[in-house]
Design a protein around this motif. Structure first.
Motif, PDB file in Angstrom:
ATOM      1  N   GLY A 281      -0.707   0.004 -12.849  1.00 39.38           N
ATOM      2  CA  GLY A 281      -1.858   0.569 -12.164  1.00 39.38           C
ATOM      3  C   GLY A 281      -2.138  -0.047 -10.813  1.00 39.38           C
ATOM      4  O   GLY A 281      -2.884   0.516 -10.003  1.00 39.38           O
ATOM      5  N   ARG A 282      -1.581  -1.281 -10.541  1.00 38.23           N
ATOM      6  CA  ARG A 282      -1.783  -1.932  -9.239  1.00 38.23           C
ATOM      7  C   ARG A 282      -0.477  -2.638  -8.869  1.00 38.23           C
ATOM      8  O   ARG A 282       0.044  -3.446  -9.637  1.00 38.23           O
ATOM      9  CB  ARG A 282      -2.925  -2.941  -9.310  1.00 38.23           C
ATOM     10  N   ILE A 283       0.051  -2.286  -7.708  1.00 32.23           N
ATOM     11  CA  ILE A 283       1.341  -2.832  -7.297  1.00 32.23           C
ATOM     12  C   ILE A 283       1.292  -3.242  -5.834  1.00 32.23           C
ATOM     13  O   ILE A 283       0.315  -2.962  -5.111  1.00 32.23           O
ATOM     14  CB  ILE A 283       2.460  -1.800  -7.505  1.00 32.23           C
ATOM     15  N   ASN A 284       2.353  -3.922  -5.420  1.00 30.18           N
ATOM     16  CA  ASN A 284       2.440  -4.380  -4.035  1.00 30.18           C
ATOM     17  C   ASN A 284       2.571  -3.212  -3.067  1.00 30.18           C
ATOM     18  O   ASN A 284       3.183  -2.182  -3.385  1.00 30.18           O
ATOM     19  CB  ASN A 284       3.657  -5.286  -3.853  1.00 30.18           C
ATOM     20  N   VAL A 285       2.016  -3.398  -1.909  1.00 28.98           N
ATOM     21  CA  VAL A 285       2.267  -2.475  -0.811  1.00 28.98           C
ATOM     22  C   VAL A 285       3.780  -2.370  -0.610  1.00 28.98           C
ATOM     23  O   VAL A 285       4.507  -3.370  -0.713  1.00 28.98           O
ATOM     24  CB  VAL A 285       1.573  -2.972   0.470  1.00 28.98           C
ATOM     25  N   PRO A 334       2.889   2.125   2.395  1.00 32.99           N
ATOM     26  CA  PRO A 334       2.985   0.936   3.252  1.00 32.99           C
ATOM     27  C   PRO A 334       1.626   0.266   3.502  1.00 32.99           C
ATOM     28  O   PRO A 334       1.558  -0.769   4.159  1.00 32.99           O
ATOM     29  CB  PRO A 334       3.559   1.501   4.549  1.00 32.99           C
ATOM     30  N   SER A 335       0.575   0.858   2.984  1.00 35.63           N
ATOM     31  CA  SER A 335      -0.762   0.321   3.239  1.00 35.63           C
ATOM     32  C   SER A 335      -1.546   0.236   1.940  1.00 35.63           C
ATOM     33  O   SER A 335      -1.172   0.811   0.923  1.00 35.63           O
ATOM     34  CB  SER A 335      -1.500   1.209   4.242  1.00 35.63           C
ATOM     35  N   VAL A 336      -2.626  -0.530   2.019  1.00 36.86           N
ATOM     36  CA  VAL A 336      -3.495  -0.671   0.856  1.00 36.86           C
ATOM     37  C   VAL A 336      -4.222   0.660   0.617  1.00 36.86           C
ATOM     38  O   VAL A 336      -4.904   1.173   1.519  1.00 36.86           O
ATOM     39  CB  VAL A 336      -4.505  -1.816   1.066  1.00 36.86           C
ATOM     40  N   ILE A 337      -4.061   1.181  -0.594  1.00 37.31           N
ATOM     41  CA  ILE A 337      -4.647   2.487  -0.887  1.00 37.31           C
ATOM     42  C   ILE A 337      -4.641   2.722  -2.390  1.00 37.31           C
ATOM     43  O   ILE A 337      -3.828   2.146  -3.118  1.00 37.31           O
ATOM     44  CB  ILE A 337      -3.860   3.615  -0.173  1.00 37.31           C
ATOM     45  N   TRP A 367      -2.019   0.514  -4.388  1.00 34.58           N
ATOM     46  CA  TRP A 367      -1.122  -0.351  -3.605  1.00 34.58           C
ATOM     47  C   TRP A 367      -2.006  -1.416  -2.953  1.00 34.58           C
ATOM     48  O   TRP A 367      -2.982  -1.088  -2.278  1.00 34.58           O
ATOM     49  CB  TRP A 367      -0.383   0.458  -2.553  1.00 34.58           C
ATOM     50  N   ASP A 368      -1.677  -2.696  -3.141  1.00 33.91           N
ATOM     51  CA  ASP A 368      -2.638  -3.743  -2.801  1.00 33.91           C
ATOM     52  C   ASP A 368      -1.948  -4.990  -2.244  1.00 33.91           C
ATOM     53  O   ASP A 368      -0.711  -5.143  -2.319  1.00 33.91           O
ATOM     54  CB  ASP A 368      -3.453  -4.107  -4.046  1.00 33.91           C
ATOM     55  N   TYR A 396      -8.315  -9.315  -4.089  1.00 32.89           N
ATOM     56  CA  TYR A 396      -7.485  -8.151  -3.826  1.00 32.89           C
ATOM     57  C   TYR A 396      -8.059  -7.412  -2.621  1.00 32.89           C
ATOM     58  O   TYR A 396      -9.273  -7.162  -2.532  1.00 32.89           O
ATOM     59  CB  TYR A 396      -7.447  -7.225  -5.035  1.00 32.89           C
ATOM     60  N   GLU A 397      -7.209  -7.054  -1.721  1.00 31.45           N
ATOM     61  CA  GLU A 397      -7.640  -6.414  -0.487  1.00 31.45           C
ATOM     62  C   GLU A 397      -8.328  -5.071  -0.767  1.00 31.45           C
ATOM     63  O   GLU A 397      -9.289  -4.702  -0.084  1.00 31.45           O
ATOM     64  CB  GLU A 397      -6.431  -6.210   0.427  1.00 31.45           C
ATOM     65  N   PHE A 398      -7.834  -4.329  -1.787  1.00 28.16           N
ATOM     66  CA  PHE A 398      -8.332  -2.981  -1.998  1.00 28.16           C
ATOM     67  C   PHE A 398      -9.817  -2.957  -2.332  1.00 28.16           C
ATOM     68  O   PHE A 398     -10.569  -2.171  -1.750  1.00 28.16           O
ATOM     69  CB  PHE A 398      -7.526  -2.292  -3.120  1.00 28.16           C
ATOM     70  N   ASP A 399     -10.232  -3.802  -3.263  1.00 21.69           N
ATOM     71  CA  ASP A 399     -11.610  -3.692  -3.733  1.00 21.69           C
ATOM     72  C   ASP A 399     -12.359  -5.020  -3.745  1.00 21.69           C
ATOM     73  O   ASP A 399     -13.455  -5.114  -4.314  1.00 21.69           O
ATOM     74  CB  ASP A 399     -11.634  -3.080  -5.135  1.00 21.69           C
TER      75      ASP A 399
END
Length: 407
Positions: A281-285, A334-337, A367-368, A396-399
């Motif tokens: 559910g959450r992976i590297n950019v 390629p970006s956090v999303i 992607w984080d 985490y950058e995303f949230d």
């Protein structure tokens, strides 16, 4: 011989003399003949008028005859089915017994001298008994009540039942809910024959087991096609009963088929997406994310492993993963999303289904990046060789949620 010229050779002329006032009985002169049978000796219900000849005579002249009767019996001569009569004085034809079993129309006669020759014209009704090797009884009586009564082992057959040379079948066996373009086709013949009934004497009906009836007619070859048949609006096995009935009797009429009515089945079905998820559910950019679904037929829960076209939001298509036995879509960012995956449409080619439901939830992938937000220590200056604790705040950058495990 004669003595004048000595002639001894004579020729003779025969003269017939009828003595009036006698009571000689009329006579059945010949075995009745079915002149236009089908299949050698058959009479089929409502197929045509059949012609039967009778020949009688009376030594006092045909006008001395009162009436002639022809009757049809079963082979044991225990049951009389029908009896028809010709009355000489009125030239009238009538049905004396069994008017529900035959039509008497277009009969003719010829009278000359001592003889009356009759051609009976009858049509067999659908209600007639099915008989083999029938017997015929012919009775003639004159005005003096003198009569002649004869049985004839004619061995004709009567058939009212129908069969199919091509069994009824539906154009499909599984499809969408509310299907409305099914076609039922087949070919009708008389039982034991290649001959077929007439369109104006029969109707073909298709009956749905819950609701709906559709009708059609045979063509000149006995074939029928009933179109625009609809199905149920729920997932289920639909049963259709096919009947060939007497013209005008409607869908409730008695089936003329020789056995129990033929049936065909059609499954109303849909695609069900019943499992879903993401490999992570959450992976590297820049890493590859995989979202997946499992699909099956709603009617019998059979897994769909091919022929599925399922489109997600963004016109993304699922493909089959034979290794993991599921349908998936993969992509990178390629970006956090956070990208959500929702089913927008689905169809399959196995049964040409276009209807679908989703009992599994939508899925998504983030992607984080891990971000170092701050560092802190309990003391910024300390003795050589002392241990110093350094606290690092990772999010985490995303949230902006805390990173609370890892190395």
């Amino acid at each position: 011989s004669e003595t004048t010229y000595g002639i001894t050779i004579f020729s003779t002329n025969i003269e017939t003399v009828v003595w009036g006032g006698g009571t000689a009985a009329p006579v059945n002169d010949a075995t009745p003949v079915l002149t236009n049978p089908d299949n050698s000796d058959y009479m089929f219900a409502k197929l045509r008028f059949y012609f039967i000849t009778s020949n009688v005579s009376d030594a006092q002249g045909y006008s001395d005859i009162d009436y002639i009767e022809l009757s049809l019996w079963d082979n044991s001569r225990s049951t009389e089915i029908w009896r028809i009569r010709y009355t000489e004085s009125t030239n009238a034809f009538s049905i004396e017994l069994g008017p529900a079993y035959i039509t008497l129309s277009g009969s003719s006669f010829s009278k000359s001298g001592f003889d009356i020759d009759i051609t009976w014209s009858i049509k067999i009704d659908w209600d007639h008994q099915d008989l083999s090797n029938i017997d015929i009884r012919q009775y003639v009586v004159d005005t003096s009540a003198e009569s002649d009564d004869n049985w004839y082992e004619v061995d004709w057959d009567v058939e009212t039942r129908l069969d199919y040379s091509t069994a009824p079948s539906l154009s499909d066996d599984r499809g969408d809910l509310d299907t409305n373009d099914l076609v039922c086709s087949g070919t009708v013949v008389y039982y034991g024959s290649a001959l077929h009934p007439l369109a104006n004497e029969t109707d073909v009906w298709v009956l749905h087991d819950v609701s709906g009836t559709w009708t059609g007619n045979v063509d000149g070859s006995g074939a029928f096609t009933v179109s625009s048949i609809t199905s149920s609006s729920t997932v289920r096995l639909n049963t259709y009963t096919i009947k060939v009935v007497v013209n005008g009797d409607g869908s409730g009429g008695t089936d003329l088929y020789y056995a129990s009515s033929e049936t065909n089945e059609f499954i109303t079905d849909q695609i069900e997406f019943y499992l879903s998820g993401a490999e992570d559910g959450r992976i590297n950019v820049n890493a590859t994310g995989v979202a997946w679904w499992n699909a099956r037929y709603d009617y019998d829960d059979a897994e769909i492993i091919g022929g599925l076209t399922a489109q997600l939001n963004g016109s993304k298509l699922l493909v089959w993963d034979a290794t993991n036995s599921r349908w998936y879509y993969q992509e990178t960012s390629p970006s956090v999303i956070r990208i959500g995956y929702t089913l927008n449409s689905a169809s399959e080619s196995g049964f040409d289904l276009t209807g679908w439901i989703q009992s599994a939830s939508d899925t998504s992938i983030i992607w984080d990046l891990v971000v170092v937000r701050s560092y802190s220590t309990t003391d910024t200056r300390t003795n050589v060789s002392d241990t110093v604790d350094i606290d690092v705040l990772l999010e985490y950058e995303f949230d902006d949620s805390y990173v609370d495990d890892g190395t």
